[in-house]
Write an enzyme that holds these catalytic residues in place. Structure first.
Site, PDB file in Angstrom:
ATOM      1  CG  ASP A  64     -43.818  28.240   4.533  1.00  0.00           C
ATOM      2  OD1 ASP A  64     -43.592  27.735   3.407  1.00  0.00           O
ATOM      3  OD2 ASP A  64     -42.948  28.820   5.207  1.00  0.00           O
ATOM      4  NE  ARG A  89     -45.324  28.039   8.467  1.00  0.00           N
ATOM      5  CZ  ARG A  89     -45.336  26.715   8.380  1.00  0.00           C
ATOM      6  NH1 ARG A  89     -44.200  26.035   8.508  1.00  0.00           N
ATOM      7  NH2 ARG A  89     -46.456  26.050   8.180  1.00  0.00           N
ATOM      8  CG  HIS A 164     -40.059  21.470  11.631  1.00  0.00           C
ATOM      9  ND1 HIS A 164     -40.525  22.091  10.494  1.00  0.00           N
ATOM     10  CD2 HIS A 164     -40.399  22.283  12.672  1.00  0.00           C
ATOM     11  CE1 HIS A 164     -41.122  23.237  10.820  1.00  0.00           C
ATOM     12  NE2 HIS A 164     -41.046  23.381  12.135  1.00  0.00           N
ATOM     13  CB  CYS A 258     -43.730  19.211   5.631  1.00  0.00           C
ATOM     14  SG  CYS A 258     -42.082  18.871   6.199  1.00  0.00           S
TER      15      CYS A 258
HETATM   16  N1  ARG Z   1     -40.992  26.609   4.870  1.00  0.00           N
HETATM   17  C1  ARG Z   1     -41.574  25.915   5.975  1.00  0.00           C
HETATM   18  C2  ARG Z   1     -40.962  26.420   7.272  1.00  0.00           C
HETATM   19  O1  ARG Z   1     -39.784  26.618   7.326  1.00  0.00           O
HETATM   20  C3  ARG Z   1     -41.416  24.444   5.867  1.00  0.00           C
HETATM   21  C4  ARG Z   1     -42.149  23.682   6.922  1.00  0.00           C
HETATM   22  C5  ARG Z   1     -41.907  22.201   6.863  1.00  0.00           C
HETATM   23  N2  ARG Z   1     -42.756  21.515   7.748  1.00  0.00           N
HETATM   24  C6  ARG Z   1     -42.426  20.469   8.483  1.00  0.00           C
HETATM   25  N3  ARG Z   1     -43.356  19.862   9.160  1.00  0.00           N
HETATM   26  N4  ARG Z   1     -41.182  20.047   8.597  1.00  0.00           N
HETATM   27  O2  ARG Z   1     -41.629  26.624   8.252  1.00  0.00           O
END
Ligand code: ARG
Length: 264
Positions: A64, A89, A164, A258
């Site tokens: 990610d 993450r 988000h 993102c």
């Molecule tokens: N797979 C990532 C997560 O869930 C996607 C992040 C998307 N980023 C964003 N700025 N909305 O963390």
């Protein structure tokens, strides 16, 4: 207005875990196609719009990291680093911190509470709109606001698909934002309407197409290709709209914004 942004190539991008409602390990990413879509976005920024695109090295087993919006929040050269909710993450923070220190940034701050960078923190004029509770804790807003010295408005999100803030709200220009009303609590919507003169409301279809996950400089806007009503709305306003495919990144719950971190 020209922008300076940070991106990360999708060399090690994959859906290896499930930490939001879009991610399904049985719906794998086509890495070739992801590479093409990412390159297309990169070229829109650098060639078409003439923005300065910086790159951070992708790291194996950090799939990610391509979503650089979560890598920090910058304001006046200060860097608020991310404190990721999910262990998967968390190792990214050190990588982003290293990149910023290699570039000579010397004012950095790591919040005690969970805070996922620009993913949950969008600057409109001199106000920070900060989202919670899915991935960012509300108390982190105060920590970040104190460090950056910026007026902060906390906005509560209400739909897990828009986990988000940057999946539910786009900063368009000095007097305008676009948003998906159902992704916010009533209180949050009221706050936005009190502050922002023009609020564009997105349809369900556009929100699900990740239309709010767009990048605008006030005149030019880059929008995921299937957000048809928003695209038309922006064209009618006289904006220069560029559309681009994001199907592979949406499998991970990500889109245009993102994949982009603003270096302010
Ligand atoms: N797979 C990532 C997560 O869930 C996607 C992040 C998307 N980023 C964003 N700025 N909305 O963390």
């Amino acid at each position: 207005m020209t922008k300076s942004i940070l991106m990360c190539a999708p060399k090690h991008f994959a859906v290896e875990y499930e930490i939001n409602p879009w991610m399904h390990k049985d719906n794998p990413v086509q890495l070739d196609l992801a590479g093409k879509q990412w390159q297309q976005l990169h070229d829109i920024y650098s060639k078409k719009l003439g923005w300065d695109v910086q790159l951070i090295e992708p790291i194996e087993h950090l799939p990610d990291m391509v979503f650089t919006a979560n890598g920090a929040l910058l304001y006046k050269g200060k860097v608020a680093l991310p404190n990721f909710r999910q262990p998967d993450r968390q190792p990214e923070t050190e990588k982003f911190k290293q990149w910023f220190s290699d570039q000579g940034y010397d004012q950095m701050f790591l919040p005690k509470y969970n805070f996922e960078g620009e993913g949950d923190a969008l600057i409109w004029n001199d106000i920070l709109f900060a989202g919670y509770p899915w991935r960012t804790d509300k108390p982190s807003h105060r920590e970040v606001a104190d460090f950056l010295k910026i007026k902060t408005v906390s906005l509560q999100l209400a739909d897990a698909r828009f986990y988000h803030l940057d999946t539910a709200l786009t900063i368009i220009d000095k007097s305008t934002v676009a948003l998906y009303p159902k992704a916010f609590t009533k209180e949050a919507l009221t706050l936005i309407h009190q502050l922002v003169p023009h609020v564009i409301e997105a349809t369900d279809e556009d929100a699900v197409a990740y239309g709010l996950n767009s990048m605008s400089d006030g005149k030019n806007i880059v929008v995921p290709e299937n957000a048809n009503n928003l695209i038309q709305t922006y064209r009618n306003r006289g904006m220069e709209v560029t559309t681009t495919p994001i199907s592979e990144f949406q499998k991970s719950g990500g889109g245009v914004k993102c994949l982009t971190l603003e270096l302010r």
